[in-house]
Enzyme design. Structure first.
Site, mmCIF file in Angstrom:
data_model
loop_
_atom_site.group_PDB
_atom_site.id
_atom_site.type_symbol
_atom_site.label_atom_id
_atom_site.label_comp_id
_atom_site.label_asym_id
_atom_site.label_seq_id
_atom_site.Cartn_x
_atom_site.Cartn_y
_atom_site.Cartn_z
ATOM 1 N N ARG A 184 0.446 2.640 -3.859
ATOM 2 C CA ARG A 184 0.753 1.656 -2.830
ATOM 3 C C ARG A 184 2.104 1.024 -3.145
ATOM 4 N NH1 ARG A 184 -1.573 -4.373 -2.298
ATOM 5 N NH2 ARG A 184 -0.101 -4.526 -4.019
ATOM 6 N N PHE B 267 -11.738 5.078 -0.717
ATOM 7 C CA PHE B 267 -12.609 5.559 0.360
ATOM 8 C C PHE B 267 -12.533 7.086 0.496
ATOM 9 C CE2 PHE B 267 -10.797 1.385 2.006
ATOM 10 C CZ PHE B 267 -11.784 0.627 1.411
ATOM 11 N N ARG C 131 3.455 6.589 -1.309
ATOM 12 C CA ARG C 131 2.864 6.731 0.027
ATOM 13 C C ARG C 131 3.965 6.935 1.071
ATOM 14 N NH1 ARG C 131 1.176 0.608 2.097
ATOM 15 N NH2 ARG C 131 2.442 -0.481 0.580
ATOM 16 N N GLU D 187 -15.179 7.153 7.761
ATOM 17 C CA GLU D 187 -14.631 8.137 6.830
ATOM 18 C C GLU D 187 -15.415 9.439 6.828
ATOM 19 O OE1 GLU D 187 -15.082 4.941 6.181
ATOM 20 O OE2 GLU D 187 -13.027 4.262 5.838
ATOM 21 N N HIS E 187 -2.835 4.048 -2.169
ATOM 22 C CA HIS E 187 -3.529 3.015 -2.932
ATOM 23 C C HIS E 187 -4.282 3.592 -4.132
ATOM 24 C CE1 HIS E 187 -2.243 0.819 0.488
ATOM 25 N NE2 HIS E 187 -2.941 -0.274 0.247
#
Ligand SMILES: Cc1ncc(C[n+]2csc(CCOP(=O)(O)OP(=O)(O)O)c2C)c(N)n1
Ligand SMILES: [Mg+2]
Lengths: 305, 316
Positions: B171, B87, B14, B62, B113
């Site tokens: 992550r 998500f 990330r 979202e 993540h």
């Protein structure tokens, strides 16, 4: 087998088409209320004919939207049929995408596509998909069909216009039933946060959805108050009064005050065809031959719009 | 290819997004970031600071974020939606399908993540089905880089190509594998080793495990071919076919064994009617709060299991 020929046909007619209004140069702002009413009748006839020919499609919500669509395409929106992707154009997002026939009718009458071609609605290879497809049909600014999503796209377009310091505006139309989708309210929040006074949202408040009256399926309460409470500049008009539509577009919608605009349009689902009016059953049903002929007769007879 | 031997330095991928998006934003004013209230942990903070006019934060919404990105893309912007993989692939799945993939708009979905890396957050936050969902959408490209440098390169490639791309990051910190000058092509597997006895195809944070397993296997006289399949769609079908002569193939992924890398490779093998496959990945079960390495272990996503699977295939 239709695939390529149909598309070619559309563009061919686009270039060959004579100005059906016979006015030569198009002076949009001068289109009179009377002319807009006439166009609305034409749009209704074309949309009903499309659905009849296809024996499939959504007449009810097409007819309720016709007057606003007429005012947008023949007076308000700064678009160029010869250059549908012109980057400074006004955008139109039909968030209630199932009423594509009424938009296709406007695209035809405005010269984006040929008048004949739209009757290929819902056929294999047609640019006129069951729901608007920006990849296939000139003049469609975003593909829609899944309710609740188009308004977010309109917000994205409006943010881009604002950031790029462009003058274009984004017009969006949502259904009242569609406002049951949570995403609509997410989009509204964002429009207010980003002060999108270049965004004008019409709610086609025809009180019906598929399963019946919105009031029974899932009450929306007072949409004018709700938009207002979320921070929109909001007004409510008779969505079949061309005078009110034009007046609202000329004044209310043009205020540059950092607030997005919402125009709740009280309308009648099926407007202009007596037996379709206020009938949930005509949401997504095609007329048979007799019904179709009666519809055209009534529309030509010019039931007051 | 040069695998950095001093593979001790670790970085979360990330962070590669956070760094690369700044570089991209500098040279291209059409690069936008759409944040969904997790900018800090998705590492967009530097971008926000430098390019506020190329940044939007839609709040915890979202679906709207995906729609706004699509609207931006219609005007020529190149929006990167930034959120967590669970998500980004699921809460906005239909929006991505309808408003990004269906009209084939130039939207990138950049998700931190990925997989089991948000270990202590628990099963709700571990994205084990995201790449499978994204792989099902026409027009979508699906990518997970193995380390910091490869992820940066792949993000740059994604920005340079037209069309929807799903990018998945870790992550947690993972070892640096490649050096800075290594190049990557979307849809082309990176061969890390050539060999004749076993082919291992891994992606994302499991490539490091595959490298280690391959080294140990080699020490025991097993010749291993190793591919970093950073793009699972479009899959480098030729690279998989090139493994068919070896005939013994192992896939390794930090994703459910259904619908991810293992499935994509299985499709090629089944159609070829040749070769044996062992899939290593999440065992079609939800995760729970635990250290990331523990979760890998529970699912058999380990060096030891890769070696065990290899030995089993060799004795078949
Ligand atoms: C997400 C989604 N759910 C369901 C549908 C099916 N659907 C098509 S039209 C419609 C009713 C729409 O009602 P409204 O928004 O009031 O439109 P109108 O009355 O103008 O036709 C539904 C539920 C859909 N197109 N999209
Ligand atoms: Mg309605």
């Amino acid at each position: 087998m239709f695939s390529t020929p149909l598309v070619i046909q559309v563009y061919k007619y686009m270039s060959l088409q004579e100005d059906h209004l016979g006015t030569g140069v198009w002076h949009m702002q001068q289109t009179s209320v009377e002319q807009l009413k006439q166009h609305a009748i034409e749009l209704r006839k074309t949309a009903v004919t499309m659905v009849y020919e296809a024996q499939s499609g959504h007449p009810g919500g097409s007819l309720s939207a016709a007057d606003v669509i007429s005012a947008l395409y023949f007076r308000e929106m700064n678009v160029d049929p010869a250059n549908p992707k012109w980057e400074d154009r006004d955008r139109f997002v039909l968030s209630k995408g199932h009423v594509a026939p009424i938009q296709y009718a406007a695209l035809a009458l405005r010269g984006f596509v040929s008048n004949e071609s739209v009757y290929t609605l819902r056929q294999y290879g047609s640019p006129f998909q069951g729901h608007p497809d920006m990849k296939k049909c000139p003049g469609i600014d975003i593909s829609t069909g899944s309710l609740g999503q188009g308004l977010s796209c309109a917000v994205g377009m409006a943010i881009a216009g604002q950031r790029d310091e462009k003058d274009y505006r984004v017009f969006a139309m949502v259904g009242d039933g569609e406002c049951q989708e949570g995403q609509i309210w997410e989009a509204i929040q964002a429009a207010v946060k980003y002060k999108l006074d270049n965004l004008i949202v019409f709610v086609d408040n025809n009180r019906l959805q598929i399963d019946g009256f919105c009031e029974d399926v899932m009450p929306l309460l007072d949409l004018e108050k709700k938009f207002d409470a979320f921070g929109f500049d909001t007004t409510r008009i008779d969505g079949h009064s061309m005078e009110q539509i034009v007046e609202t577009l000329d004044t209310f919608a043009k205020q540059k005050n950092g607030k997005p605009k919402c125009i709740v349009c009280d309308t009648v689902k099926g407007k202009g065809v007596s037996y379709m009016e206020d009938q949930a059953a005509w949401h997504g049903t095609a007329p048979n031959k007799e019904e179709f002929e009666l519809a055209i007769k009534e529309l030509e007879g010019g039931l007051p719009v | 290819m040069s695998v950095t031997k001093k593979a001790v330095e670790k970085k979360a991928t990330r962070a590669a997004f956070g760094d690369e998006i700044v570089r991209l934003g500098e040279s291209n004013k059409d690069i936008y970031v759409v944040d969904i209230d997790i900018g800090k942990s998705c590492k967009t903070d530097k971008f926000i600071e430098k390019f506020p006019m190329q940044h939007i934060n839609v709040g915890i919404a979202e679906q709207n974020g995906a729609g706004i990105a699509a609207g931006l893309a219609t005007t020529g912007k190149i929006p990167f939606i930034s959120t967590y993989a669970v998500f980004g692939s699921l809460r906005m799945a239909e929006q991505i399908r309808q408003e990004v993939c269906y009209p084939n708009l130039n939207v990138k979905i950049a998700c931190s993540h990925g997989g089991l890396t948000p270990g202590n957050d628990g099963g709700s936050h571990q994205a084990i089905e995201d790449m499978g969902v994204m792989r099902s959408f026409p027009n979508m490209t699906v990518i997970m880089g193995a380390d910091y440098h490869s992820t940066r390169k792949l993000i740059a490639e994604a920005a340079a190509m037209y069309g929807p791309v799903y990018l998945r990051f870790t992550r947690d910190a993972v070892p640096m594998i490649y050096d800075e000058n290594e190049t990557f092509e979307i849809g082309k597997a990176k061969q890390l080793r050539d060999g004749a006895d076993i082919a291992i195809i891994a992606n994302g944070d499991t490539v490091r495990l595959a490298i280690e397993a391959a080294e140990q296997l080699e020490q025991n006289g097993v010749s291993v071919k190793l591919l970093d399949m950073h793009t699972i769609k479009p899959l480098d079908v030729d690279a998989v076919k090139d493994c068919l002569d070896i005939g013994r193939i192992i896939t390794v992924e930090d994703h459910n064994i259904l619908n991810g890398l293992g499935s994509a490779v299985a499709e090629v093998i089944a159609e070829a009617g040749k070769g044996q496959l062992a899939r290593i990945g999440v065992q079609d079960r939800f995760g729970e709060s635990a250290p990331y390495e523990k979760l890998l272990e529970i699912n058999g996503i380990t060096v030891e299991n890769i070696i065990a699977k290899a030995n089993k295939l060799l004795t078949n």
